[in-house]
Write an enzyme that holds these catalytic residues in place. Structure first.
Site, PDB file in Angstrom:
ATOM      1  CB  CYS A  93      -0.985  -0.017   1.164  1.00 21.21           C
ATOM      2  SG  CYS A  93      -2.335   1.184   0.946  1.00 21.21           S
ATOM      3  CG  HIS A 180      -3.555  -2.989   3.396  1.00 19.05           C
ATOM      4  ND1 HIS A 180      -2.595  -2.349   4.177  1.00 19.05           N
ATOM      5  CD2 HIS A 180      -4.286  -2.011   2.803  1.00 19.05           C
ATOM      6  CE1 HIS A 180      -2.757  -1.039   4.070  1.00 19.05           C
ATOM      7  NE2 HIS A 180      -3.771  -0.804   3.246  1.00 19.05           N
ATOM      8  CD  GLU A 182      -0.438  -4.853   5.528  1.00 21.93           C
ATOM      9  OE1 GLU A 182      -0.834  -3.715   5.831  1.00 21.93           O
ATOM     10  OE2 GLU A 182      -0.408  -5.276   4.338  1.00 21.93           O
TER      11      GLU A 182
END
Length: 217
Positions: A93, A180, A182
């Site tokens: 991002c 994202h 993560e």
């Protein structure tokens, strides 16, 4: 100071991605250090980073890469230096956009400065890191995106919403993803995103990120 660690740079300006860091540190094959430059400065990051660093991951942020804060310049210097030593770098991002910007691309608002959040289907092309093409859902929350790909990079993923979902350097171990990868449950709660049927997005995103992390052995 550990000279052979994976550096997690979290540019959060409000809520740190602690849950994401904890997940990464549990699966990483090497030691991991965590840095919050926007909230606490870049001292720990500058102390930890050196040419023997094993890898760098830059997470997301509500900040814009087009702002001009000292902590942002410090990160840019580290990324540029790391690229000279072929240290593997992954941007997510904000990190993805930062890579695009500092290597000569352009980052701009995609939807008239409106932030969009959700879950979208992303097509990943064949790549040196992930092998054969893949297709799956990934979690997103952003208003800006790369509108001009930096020289020396290829687009390796796209979606109906975003043409530059992921980039890969042609000659350096550098990758960026707009989504994202993560993201965890804490990320979903913070961004007020729907948790229903999200497991596959977690799995797809984490598998992509973990492949990069496990390559740092």
């Amino acid at each position: 100071m550990n000279n052979h660690s994976l550096l997690i740079i979290d540019p959060a300006i409000v809520n740190p991605s602690v849950e994401s860091f904890n997940r990464i540190s549990k699966i990483a094959p090497i030691s991991v250090t965590y840095h919050l430059p926007a909230l606490f400065g870049t001292y720990s990051l500058l102390e930890e980073y050196n040419k023997n660093t094993k890898g760098i991951i830059i997470l997301g942020s509500a900040a814009s890469v087009n702002e001009e804060h000292k902590w942002q310049y410090d990160i840019e210097k580290i990324i540029l230096d790391a690229s000279e030593f072929d240290i593997p770098i992954m941007g997510l991002c904000y990190g993805h956009q930062l890579i695009g910007k500092i290597f000569g691309g352009k980052v701009e608002p995609l939807w008239n400065k409106k932030t969009k959040r959700g879950n979208r289907k992303v097509q990943l092309k064949e790549s040196s890191m992930w092998g054969k093409p893949r297709f799956g859902s990934l979690i997103y929350s952003h208003q800006d995106g790369i509108t001009k790909v930096p020289p020396g990079f290829n687009v390796i993923a796209s979606s109906k919403m975003v043409s530059v979902e992921a980039i890969q350097s042609k000659d350096k171990p550098i990758w960026g993803f707009q989504a994202h990868l993560e993201a965890t449950e804490a990320f979903m709660i913070e961004n007020k995103l729907e948790m229903k049927n999200i497991k596959n997005s977690f799995t797809f995103g984490h598998n992509l990120l973990d492949t990069f992390i496990m390559s740092l052995k």
